[in-house]
Motif scaffolding. Structure first.
Motif, PDB file in Angstrom:
ATOM      1  N   ALA A   1      78.754 -44.050 -19.788  1.00 32.81           N
ATOM      2  CA  ALA A   1      78.886 -43.735 -18.382  1.00 32.81           C
ATOM      3  C   ALA A   1      77.634 -43.315 -17.495  1.00 32.81           C
ATOM      4  O   ALA A   1      77.536 -43.409 -16.361  1.00 32.81           O
ATOM      5  CB  ALA A   1      79.596 -42.413 -18.471  1.00 32.81           C
ATOM      6  N   LEU A   2      76.543 -43.116 -18.422  1.00 35.93           N
ATOM      7  CA  LEU A   2      75.202 -42.865 -17.548  1.00 35.93           C
ATOM      8  C   LEU A   2      74.795 -44.119 -17.167  1.00 35.93           C
ATOM      9  O   LEU A   2      74.263 -44.095 -15.880  1.00 35.93           O
ATOM     10  CB  LEU A   2      74.317 -42.178 -18.561  1.00 35.93           C
ATOM     11  CG  LEU A   2      72.864 -41.992 -18.261  1.00 35.93           C
ATOM     12  CD1 LEU A   2      72.868 -41.165 -17.051  1.00 35.93           C
ATOM     13  CD2 LEU A   2      72.075 -41.507 -19.468  1.00 35.93           C
ATOM     14  N   ALA A   3      74.995 -45.261 -17.787  1.00 37.78           N
ATOM     15  CA  ALA A   3      74.631 -46.515 -17.116  1.00 37.78           C
ATOM     16  C   ALA A   3      75.100 -46.885 -15.666  1.00 37.78           C
ATOM     17  O   ALA A   3      74.567 -47.527 -14.987  1.00 37.78           O
ATOM     18  CB  ALA A   3      74.732 -47.642 -18.269  1.00 37.78           C
ATOM     19  N   LEU A   4      76.587 -46.591 -15.851  1.00 36.53           N
ATOM     20  CA  LEU A   4      77.344 -46.790 -14.815  1.00 36.53           C
ATOM     21  C   LEU A   4      76.853 -45.959 -13.527  1.00 36.53           C
ATOM     22  O   LEU A   4      76.585 -46.443 -12.486  1.00 36.53           O
ATOM     23  CB  LEU A   4      78.805 -46.590 -14.614  1.00 36.53           C
ATOM     24  CG  LEU A   4      79.454 -47.775 -15.506  1.00 36.53           C
ATOM     25  CD1 LEU A   4      81.139 -46.861 -15.868  1.00 36.53           C
ATOM     26  CD2 LEU A   4      79.628 -48.873 -14.729  1.00 36.53           C
ATOM     27  N   ALA A   5      76.731 -44.780 -13.867  1.00 37.46           N
ATOM     28  CA  ALA A   5      76.188 -43.720 -12.708  1.00 37.46           C
ATOM     29  C   ALA A   5      74.754 -44.064 -12.158  1.00 37.46           C
ATOM     30  O   ALA A   5      74.578 -44.010 -11.118  1.00 37.46           O
ATOM     31  CB  ALA A   5      76.216 -42.208 -13.198  1.00 37.46           C
ATOM     32  N   LEU A   6      73.967 -44.497 -13.105  1.00 38.77           N
ATOM     33  CA  LEU A   6      72.570 -44.854 -12.883  1.00 38.77           C
ATOM     34  C   LEU A   6      72.507 -46.085 -11.844  1.00 38.77           C
ATOM     35  O   LEU A   6      71.501 -46.412 -11.081  1.00 38.77           O
ATOM     36  CB  LEU A   6      71.630 -45.053 -13.896  1.00 38.77           C
ATOM     37  CG  LEU A   6      71.248 -43.994 -14.602  1.00 38.77           C
ATOM     38  CD1 LEU A   6      70.571 -44.133 -16.048  1.00 38.77           C
ATOM     39  CD2 LEU A   6      70.125 -43.032 -13.911  1.00 38.77           C
ATOM     40  N   ALA A   7      73.389 -47.203 -12.083  1.00 40.03           N
ATOM     41  CA  ALA A   7      73.433 -48.408 -11.331  1.00 40.03           C
ATOM     42  C   ALA A   7      74.185 -48.327 -10.007  1.00 40.03           C
ATOM     43  O   ALA A   7      74.005 -49.108  -9.157  1.00 40.03           O
ATOM     44  CB  ALA A   7      74.378 -49.455 -12.229  1.00 40.03           C
ATOM     45  N   SER A   8      74.956 -47.271  -9.917  1.00 42.23           N
ATOM     46  CA  SER A   8      75.681 -47.070  -8.497  1.00 42.23           C
ATOM     47  C   SER A   8      74.802 -47.196  -7.401  1.00 42.23           C
ATOM     48  O   SER A   8      73.463 -46.705  -7.436  1.00 42.23           O
ATOM     49  CB  SER A   8      76.474 -45.653  -8.451  1.00 42.23           C
ATOM     50  OG  SER A   8      75.265 -44.647  -8.615  1.00 42.23           O
ATOM     51  N   GLY A   9      75.029 -47.554  -6.437  1.00 50.41           N
ATOM     52  CA  GLY A   9      74.359 -47.649  -5.091  1.00 50.41           C
ATOM     53  C   GLY A   9      73.281 -48.927  -5.097  1.00 50.41           C
ATOM     54  O   GLY A   9      72.438 -49.143  -4.430  1.00 50.41           O
ATOM     55  N   GLY A  10      73.644 -50.024  -6.027  1.00 53.97           N
ATOM     56  CA  GLY A  10      72.830 -51.164  -6.007  1.00 53.97           C
ATOM     57  C   GLY A  10      72.044 -51.459  -6.916  1.00 53.97           C
ATOM     58  O   GLY A  10      71.386 -52.416  -6.851  1.00 53.97           O
ATOM     59  N   ARG A  11      71.721 -50.569  -7.834  1.00 52.60           N
ATOM     60  CA  ARG A  11      70.718 -50.824  -8.750  1.00 52.60           C
ATOM     61  C   ARG A  11      71.198 -51.661 -10.040  1.00 52.60           C
ATOM     62  O   ARG A  11      72.407 -51.735 -10.151  1.00 52.60           O
ATOM     63  CB  ARG A  11      70.269 -49.465  -9.133  1.00 52.60           C
ATOM     64  CG  ARG A  11      69.471 -48.643  -8.136  1.00 52.60           C
ATOM     65  CD  ARG A  11      68.970 -47.040  -8.604  1.00 52.60           C
ATOM     66  NE  ARG A  11      70.122 -46.529  -8.524  1.00 52.60           N
ATOM     67  CZ  ARG A  11      69.939 -45.253  -8.819  1.00 52.60           C
ATOM     68  NH1 ARG A  11      68.806 -44.746  -9.219  1.00 52.60           N
ATOM     69  NH2 ARG A  11      71.012 -44.356  -9.177  1.00 52.60           N
TER      70      ARG A  11
ATOM     71  N   ALA B   1      78.858 -51.279 -11.003  1.00 51.56           N
ATOM     72  CA  ALA B   1      78.940 -49.865 -10.776  1.00 51.56           C
ATOM     73  C   ALA B   1      79.628 -49.266  -9.481  1.00 51.56           C
ATOM     74  O   ALA B   1      79.895 -50.295  -8.421  1.00 51.56           O
ATOM     75  CB  ALA B   1      77.397 -49.305 -10.984  1.00 51.56           C
ATOM     76  N   PRO B   2      80.024 -48.295  -9.367  1.00 54.90           N
ATOM     77  CA  PRO B   2      80.479 -47.685  -8.127  1.00 54.90           C
ATOM     78  C   PRO B   2      79.552 -47.825  -6.754  1.00 54.90           C
ATOM     79  O   PRO B   2      78.176 -48.036  -7.128  1.00 54.90           O
ATOM     80  CB  PRO B   2      80.674 -45.852  -8.345  1.00 54.90           C
ATOM     81  CG  PRO B   2      80.971 -46.060  -9.858  1.00 54.90           C
ATOM     82  CD  PRO B   2      80.092 -47.097 -10.368  1.00 54.90           C
ATOM     83  N   ASP B   3      79.959 -48.154  -5.786  1.00 58.21           N
ATOM     84  CA  ASP B   3      79.161 -48.491  -4.545  1.00 58.21           C
ATOM     85  C   ASP B   3      78.189 -49.547  -4.871  1.00 58.21           C
ATOM     86  O   ASP B   3      76.881 -49.765  -4.101  1.00 58.21           O
ATOM     87  CB  ASP B   3      78.278 -47.301  -4.159  1.00 58.21           C
ATOM     88  CG  ASP B   3      79.334 -45.884  -3.783  1.00 58.21           C
ATOM     89  OD1 ASP B   3      80.229 -46.372  -3.272  1.00 58.21           O
ATOM     90  OD2 ASP B   3      78.762 -44.907  -3.936  1.00 58.21           O
ATOM     91  N   GLY B   4      78.456 -50.726  -5.624  1.00 53.90           N
ATOM     92  CA  GLY B   4      77.749 -51.435  -6.075  1.00 53.90           C
ATOM     93  C   GLY B   4      76.612 -51.498  -6.986  1.00 53.90           C
ATOM     94  O   GLY B   4      76.446 -50.376  -7.572  1.00 53.90           O
ATOM     95  N   GLY B   5      75.913 -52.542  -7.573  1.00 51.77           N
ATOM     96  CA  GLY B   5      75.100 -52.356  -8.597  1.00 51.77           C
ATOM     97  C   GLY B   5      75.702 -52.985  -9.894  1.00 51.77           C
ATOM     98  O   GLY B   5      76.740 -52.843 -10.051  1.00 51.77           O
ATOM     99  N   ASP B   6      74.902 -53.315 -10.788  1.00 46.62           N
ATOM    100  CA  ASP B   6      75.162 -53.978 -12.027  1.00 46.62           C
ATOM    101  C   ASP B   6      74.670 -53.364 -13.306  1.00 46.62           C
ATOM    102  O   ASP B   6      73.691 -52.872 -13.381  1.00 46.62           O
ATOM    103  CB  ASP B   6      74.663 -55.387 -11.931  1.00 46.62           C
ATOM    104  CG  ASP B   6      75.490 -56.301 -10.798  1.00 46.62           C
ATOM    105  OD1 ASP B   6      76.589 -56.115 -10.545  1.00 46.62           O
ATOM    106  OD2 ASP B   6      74.423 -57.019 -10.047  1.00 46.62           O
TER     107      ASP B   6
END
Length: 333
Positions: free
Chosen positions: A30-40, A72-77
């Motif tokens: 879940a932390l990985a998904l959260a960190l990737a959100s927004g295009g990261r 991830a949410p709002d983009g990001g992988d």
């Protein structure tokens, strides 16, 4: 400490540990998904050979290669890597000695087991070395390949030695490639770019292990991160009601009247049901009081804390994204 007092913008390696059964791998995912959100772009690494990442994301077992597993949410992988110590050993032999082919023959002969017998921490150095290489790696444009790396690390009881093992190996090999490799790993693990997060439940043993683990980290000079309190259950009743219940002051006559007024039961059935409800209410009140005490105990750690809800339907992909959103909302990513 309020979670808003600290953010992790400068952290590139997030190490996640916790006592078995606390949901360590789930929180790491879940932390990985959260960190990737927004295009990261984030790499999620596991090192214990359990294929826990594959299970959480409902995927086949992961090979020893980095591959995208989620958006991830709002983009990001989110990419994932299941580190295999033998494959890491082959990479090590090729990188420092140019002998990958010979290395394959050596692994068949058990050279990894032999090496780890001589230097017991060498296997962990290989694993942490692969992770730290991903943290340092840059693309052709000179930018970091990954915005962050999340390491699903061994449990709390092993985490300090696992991260600090480069010290032991460096002492055994004072010169040469092994020493250089250990120094590179140590440079990442002990830098401000790393944070070691703990996952716990509001129960006595996980909380105590978390406090002990944080103390061990501090003694070893390793960088502590935040505390993720997992599977948090909200109280079902107002605090005054719970205070009465925990002292055994539940009015069963009032419960009987309520049951009869609602048409749920009458007479002896209403009384029996009221007594059962009173017992459940007292148990809920006792559990809530224990959880409140454990939460207060965790404040002694003086680390940012984040509370993640108990998911009624278990942890599926939708639940994982829900936890990621909770992490983002609380400012942990």
């Amino acid at each position: 400490m309020d979670s808003r007092d600290t953010d992790w913008d400068g952290v590139r390696l997030h190490v996640v540990t916790g006592k078995g059964g606390t949901g360590k791998t789930t929180v790491a995912a879940a932390l990985a998904l959260a960190l990737a959100s927004g295009g990261r772009k984030v790499l999620l690494v596991e090192v214990e050979g359990r294929q826990g990442i594959a299970q959480i994301f409902d995927l086949p077992p992961l090979p020893y290669e980095e591959r995208r597993i989620a958006v991830a949410p709002d983009g990001g992988d989110v990419y994932a890597l299941a580190v295999d110590p033998e494959e890491a050993m082959l990479e090590y032999l090729e990188m420092f000695y140019g002998m990958r082919r010979a290395g394959r023959a050596l692994t068949k002969m058990g050279v990894l087991d032999f090496a780890t017998t001589i230097a017991p921490g060498f296997r962990d150095v290989l694993v942490t070395g692969k992770t730290s290489e991903a943290v340092r790696r840059r693309g052709k444009d000179g930018k970091r390949v990954y915005d962050a790396v999340v390491l699903d690390a061994p449990p709390t009881g092993r985490i300090t030695r696992f991260l600090n093992v480069t010290e032991e190996v460096a002492d055994l090999a004072r010169v040469g490639p092994i020493k250089n490799h250990s120094d590179l790993v140590r440079g990442v693990v002990k830098s401000p770019e790393t944070a070691v997060h703990f996952v716990t439940l509001l129960e006595e043993m996980p909380v105590q292990e978390t406090l002990d683990g944080l103390a061990d980290l501090q003694a070893a000079g390793l960088p502590p991160g935040g505390v993720f309190i997992n599977m948090v259950r909200e109280p079902l009743l107002p605090q005054p009601v719970l205070d009465k219940a925990v002292k055994g002051r539940v009015d069963t006559a009032e419960l009987v009247a309520g049951l009869e007024a609602a048409g749920l039961a009458t007479g002896g059935d209403a009384k029996a049901l009221a007594e059962a409800l009173a017992e459940e209410l007292a148990e809920h009140a006792r559990r809530t009081e224990i959880e409140r005490d454990e939460r207060d105990t965790l404040t002694a750690a003086e680390r940012p804390s984040y509370e993640l809800p108990l998911l009624a339907d278990g942890v599926d992909l939708a639940g994982l994204y829900e936890l990621a959103e909770s992490i983002r909302t609380q400012g942990a990513a």
